[in-house]
Enzyme design. Structure first.
Site, PDB file in Angstrom:
ATOM      1  N   GLU A 105     -13.954  40.772 -18.132  1.00  0.00           N
ATOM      2  CA  GLU A 105     -14.806  40.028 -19.056  1.00  0.00           C
ATOM      3  C   GLU A 105     -14.874  40.773 -20.389  1.00  0.00           C
ATOM      4  OE1 GLU A 105     -18.803  39.263 -17.709  1.00  0.00           O
ATOM      5  OE2 GLU A 105     -19.199  37.932 -19.396  1.00  0.00           O
TER       6      GLU A 105
ATOM      7  N   GLU B 160     -20.012  41.939 -12.751  1.00  0.00           N
ATOM      8  CA  GLU B 160     -20.334  41.136 -11.569  1.00  0.00           C
ATOM      9  C   GLU B 160     -19.143  40.509 -10.858  1.00  0.00           C
ATOM     10  OE1 GLU B 160     -21.141  40.240 -14.803  1.00  0.00           O
ATOM     11  OE2 GLU B 160     -20.922  38.083 -15.093  1.00  0.00           O
ATOM     12  N   ASN B 161     -17.935  41.074 -10.971  1.00  0.00           N
ATOM     13  CA  ASN B 161     -16.754  40.492 -10.309  1.00  0.00           C
ATOM     14  C   ASN B 161     -17.084  40.016  -8.906  1.00  0.00           C
ATOM     15  OD1 ASN B 161     -15.209  41.864 -12.495  1.00  0.00           O
ATOM     16  ND2 ASN B 161     -15.791  43.663 -11.316  1.00  0.00           N
TER      17      ASN B 161
ATOM     18  N   HIS C 121     -29.318  42.641 -11.241  1.00  0.00           N
ATOM     19  CA  HIS C 121     -28.698  41.770 -12.238  1.00  0.00           C
ATOM     20  C   HIS C 121     -27.296  41.315 -11.773  1.00  0.00           C
ATOM     21  CE1 HIS C 121     -28.012  40.392 -16.444  1.00  0.00           C
ATOM     22  NE2 HIS C 121     -26.762  40.656 -16.144  1.00  0.00           N
ATOM     23  N   GLU C 122     -26.471  42.273 -11.381  1.00  0.00           N
ATOM     24  CA  GLU C 122     -25.093  41.904 -10.994  1.00  0.00           C
ATOM     25  C   GLU C 122     -25.113  41.066  -9.722  1.00  0.00           C
ATOM     26  OE1 GLU C 122     -23.302  42.395 -13.415  1.00  0.00           O
ATOM     27  OE2 GLU C 122     -24.443  43.993 -14.368  1.00  0.00           O
TER      28      GLU C 122
END
Ligand code: B3K
Ligand code: ZN
Length: 875
Positions: free
Chosen positions: A127, A270-271, A303-304
């Site tokens: 990203e 966050e993959n 968060h992730e």
């Protein structure tokens, strides 16, 4: 193969309005990585389907790639053009298998985007647009494909080979190499792809989901760091539980992996099923991490994890919609931290970020709405505006709808958009349709940049027992957006009588909700049956991201500090009281007068300090002054020296006036065994706030030195060192040497020391920073090291950075020039202090402008810096 895309012409901007669907899509991709440090071969076989009627060229994105071969349906293809940034194929069938082989050099990849080496291992960061540094692809978030990934590498050096989804096959090869194949059943955009290969210690656990499925949890850390992964694991389990309980959302794969790496441009990624984390947000034990570090780990792990639904299951149609996933996910992680810890303290900390750096971003040349309209380098838009203000916009919807309707909106959003790429409008529509609340006007928050100023005046008529509240809103023009419209602002208020009782809100006999809908440029709200002149609490909980202007008297603020029903409002009143006296004293200092605080103000803070009914962590926040940067934001022309002098002297005045109370509380809060329960953290927070004040008193050096020596945990150690640093105490030198001797081998711990060197207020601080750059633990190629030393000096040490001779500015230009070549994404974060040059005196403005002009002339100026330098010079 060139490492950086070379800049020949000025880079072109992209506009949100220009979105068009891709002519082709990719439904499946079968990857094979043959990993070698300097020459990794990557074969990608994609199923490509045309989505338009007519024959069209297929234009794939690429960046810094060497193309080895192209095949269509298994046959070599020659009808293509390849450039530095694209591969264009022509004369294609309507659907086909496309084979592309590329060659990359992970070891030479200092950008830390695409496939690179961190320490001994391989990892990826895709990203926003890093996937195109791996293979030629439709590298845009609205192309969702199922990924299968085979990873091949040397078995001894890289025993763990990881990618997204589930492990489906593995095997050994004859030459000491081995392979693992992964399959991700969920179609995803390329930015969520990940690959990791290396030798790690692994912390394992399990989670049973609400529907009874077992999920394997694995955290991969560098060898020897297993004793620093427990808190991350506990935070992951808490996140999974919380998302089920509060949002009804369950994890969807059989395995969830987190890998901690030392070289990483931001916090974490966050993959799908394979998060890659900056080791700062995984590794912690009591000896190496502070309470703040632990809170950061909890928030970022959360968060992730929360992105799995808000980001991965429903992703963004295009990058202009970034706040769709980021604003919403920040809102979710803030709620997670607030539900698990102190809601008031979390709110205060988030509001500080809004009022300090986010409001500053709104005033600067990079100002943009939470959904930007025009972008040159997407990485430049992972901003406080998109993230934090984006979260405030979600929070306002939550305030307008209430929890129940908000959750109904979330449910509808997933019903409609699960498995697809959506827009911010789709989200607002789901909220509106599920709740029946009209959000037509509210949507302007997505397109209008800048911070609204809300001016309130009140009028009490004793005879009619009527209270009138007049509200005017105004948003000043921002960079590239001159005309502003009124916004829909939820204004949460409360009225108090003279003994602190809440006055019911009503008009003409009808009750009025405490959240007022402000929708016009000027509006009057009327309240009846108000028996005495009330004290009004405005924007409770910071119910909208605005600047409030209201002429509170000191008495009213002191009253609210004690009587406001919610803790946030009490803190806010304290901040407004401090702000009044900071402003007055800055004006006084500029006229050569002394800094003074009235006894009544000191008493108000004494009251807060001694209030046994309050959470100690909250008291610690009550006693914290706004940062020098936040104060700077109140001025059109900033006087860094006066601000620094006033902040320092107000701390000293409070310290001397409250010395007995601070000392007594400091002593009473000494602790037994270190633990991470909220109560223990809260006590440490207050105790260390007391120490930071006491550092300014006669006893300061002794107390601070004693705490360093007796501390058995990093929170107290750092608090002692920060106090010594800020107050320039004699014990500082010895502490700094001792700490460096102890921790030189550990970059992550040394970051705290680098941060203190950067923030050192001493006159020779720049010389010191330069010397520190040759410390064995420092490495300009490591973003954590660089941020802690350089950003701490340039962004958080305003007096030294803005030295009149321009030495601080010249230093930043040197660093930016080096990083422009090796890691422009990090450079682009560090340049921020230059962008605000307009708010300094003429001499400083000229010096900073000259530095920006030097940067503009750099050969191969990366897009990241080009965009910011250009905008800064254009203002
Ligand atoms: N989505 C990533 C950020 C990617 C930044 C790219 N420059 C982490 C996060 O917000 O969760
Ligand atoms: Zn995020």
């Amino acid at each position: 193969m060139s490492e950086l895309s070379t800049q020949t012409a000025s880079p072109k901007a992209k506009y949100r309005a220009d979105y068009i669907k891709p002519d082709y899509t990719i439904t499946d991709i079968d990857f094979e990585f043959d990993l070698y440090d300097t020459a990794t071969h990557i074969v990608a076989v994609s199923k490509v389907v045309r989505q338009v009627e007519t024959d069209a060229a297929l234009v794939l994105n690429g960046d810094g790639l060497e193309l080895v071969r192209v095949e269509v349906n298994g046959t070599a293809w020659s009808d293509y053009d390849v450039s530095e940034s694209s591969l264009t194929l022509r004369s294609l069938p309507a659907s086909f298998d496309l084979t592309i082989e590329t060659l990359v050099n992970p070891e030479a990849n200092t950008l830390l985007e695409g496939l690179y080496k961190s320490g001994g291992g391989f990892c990826t960061q895709c990203e926003a647009e890093g996937f195109r540094r791996i293979t030629f692809y439709l590298d845009r978030p609205d192309v969702l494909a199922r990924f299968t990934t085979k990873v091949i590498a040397d078995k001894t050096s890289f025993p763990y080979l990881l990618s997204n989804g589930n492990r489906v096959a593995e095997g050994d090869l004859d030459n000491g190499r081995h392979w693992v194949q992964w399959q991700d059943p969920f179609p995803k955009p390329s930015y969520l792809f990940a690959l990791v290969a290396g030798d790690f210690d692994v912390l394992r656990d399990k989670f049973k989901t609400m529907s009874g499925r077992d999920v394997e949890l694995e955290i991969f850390v560098d060898k020897g760091n297993l004793d620093r992964a427990d808190y991350a694991m506990a935070s992951l389990i808490n996140s999974m539980k919380w998302d089920e309980e509060r949002f009804g959302l369950e994890y969807d794969l059989d395995i969830y992996m987190i890998v901690a790496v030392d070289f990483f441009n931001m916090g974490a990624m966050e993959n799908k099923g394979l998060n890659v984390f900056n080791s700062k947000f995984v590794l912690a034990n009591s000896k190496t991490a502070t309470d703040t570090d632990y809170q950061g780990i909890e928030a970022v792990i959360g968060h992730e994890y929360f992105h799995n639904w808000t980001g991965n299951r429903v992703t963004c149609r295009d990058w202009f919609q970034l706040s769709l996933k980021e604003g919403l996910t920040v809102f979710r992680d803030q709620e997670f931290s607030s539900d698990l810890g102190s809601r008031a303290v979390n709110r205060i900390q988030n509001v500080r970020i809004m009022r300090g750096p986010q409001f500053a971003e709104d005033r600067g040349p990079m100002s943009h709405p939470i959904r930007p309209e025009k972008v040159i380098e997407m990485n430049n838009f992972y901003t406080l505006t998109v993230y934090e203000k984006g979260s405030e916009v979600i929070r306002m919807m939550h305030t307008l709808l209430g929890e129940e309707k908000f959750q109904a909106g979330i449910k509808l959003y997933f019903e409609r958009h699960d498995g697809t790429a959506a827009t911010c409008d789709d989200f607002a529509q789901a909220m509106e349709d599920a709740s029946g609340v009209d959000l037509t006007l509210f949507r302007r928050w997505y397109s209008q940049a800048g911070t609204p100023v809300v001016t309130v005046t009140t009028d009490y008529n004793a005879e009619q027992k009527r209270y009138l509240v007049t509200i005017e809103q105004n948003t000043a023009p921002t960079a590239g957006q001159d005309d502003k419209l009124p916004l829909h602002i939820p204004m949460d208020i409360e009225l108090y009588d003279s003994v602190g009782h809440v006055i019911a809100l009503e008009c003409n006999g009808e009750p009025i909700h405490h959240v007022l809908n402000v929708t016009e440029a000027k509006q009057v709200f009327e309240f009846d049956n108000v028996n005495e002149k009330p004290v009004i609490s405005l924007f409770r909980e910071f119910s909208a991201p605005v600047v409030l202007e209201y002429g509170y008297s000191d008495e009213e603020l002191v009253f609210l500090m004690v009587h406001a029903r919610n803790e946030f409002a009490r803190w806010d009143a304290g901040q407004m009281l401090l702000a009044k006296y900071i402003r007055t004293n800055i004006a006084n200092v500029q006229q050569g007068k002394d800094v003074e605080l009235p006894e009544s103000v000191i008493d108000a803070f004494r009251g807060a300090l001694l209030d046994e009914n309050l959470d100690p962590a909250f008291i610690a926040e009550m006693l914290a002054l706004p940062s020098e940067n936040e104060i700077a934001g109140w001025y059109k022309i900033v006087d860094v020296d006066a601000i620094n002098a006033v902040a320092g002297k107000i701390s000293a005045i409070l310290a001397y006036a409250l010395e007995d109370e601070l000392t007594a509380i400091y002593r009473s809060l000494s602790q037994g065994e270190y633990n991470l329960a909220h109560e223990a953290m809260a006590k440490r927070a207050l105790r260390n706030r007391c120490l930071s004040y006491l550092a300014h008193t006669e006893e300061g050096n002794k107390l601070v030195a004693e705490q360093y020596v007796s501390s058995d945990n990093m929170t107290d150690t750092m608090a002692s060192m920060a106090a010594a640093n800020n107050a320039e105490l004699p014990c500082r030198a010895e502490q700094m040497t001792d700490f460096s001797d102890k921790w030189t081998h550990d970059g992550l711990v040394m970051d705290k020391w680098f941060m203190l060197q950067g923030a050192n207020p001493a006159a020779d601080s720049l010389a010191n920073v330069r010397k520190t750059m040759s410390h064995p633990a420092f490495d300009l190629k490591n973003p954590n090291r660089t941020r802690n030393l350089v950003a701490s000096f340039c962004a958080n040490n305003p007096v030294r950075f803005h030295a009149k001779d321009g030495s601080g500015y010249a230093f930043l230009t040197e660093i930016l020039t080096a990083l422009n070549a090796s890691n422009p994404q990090v450079a682009s974060r560090l340049i921020e202090p230059f962008l605000k040059y307009r708010v300094y005196d003429e001499q400083r403005q000229a010096l900073m402008r000259a530095e920006l002009e030097k940067l503009a002339k750099l050969e191969n100026l990366a897009n990241d810096l080009f965009e910011k330098v250009q905008k800064a010079l254009d203002q």
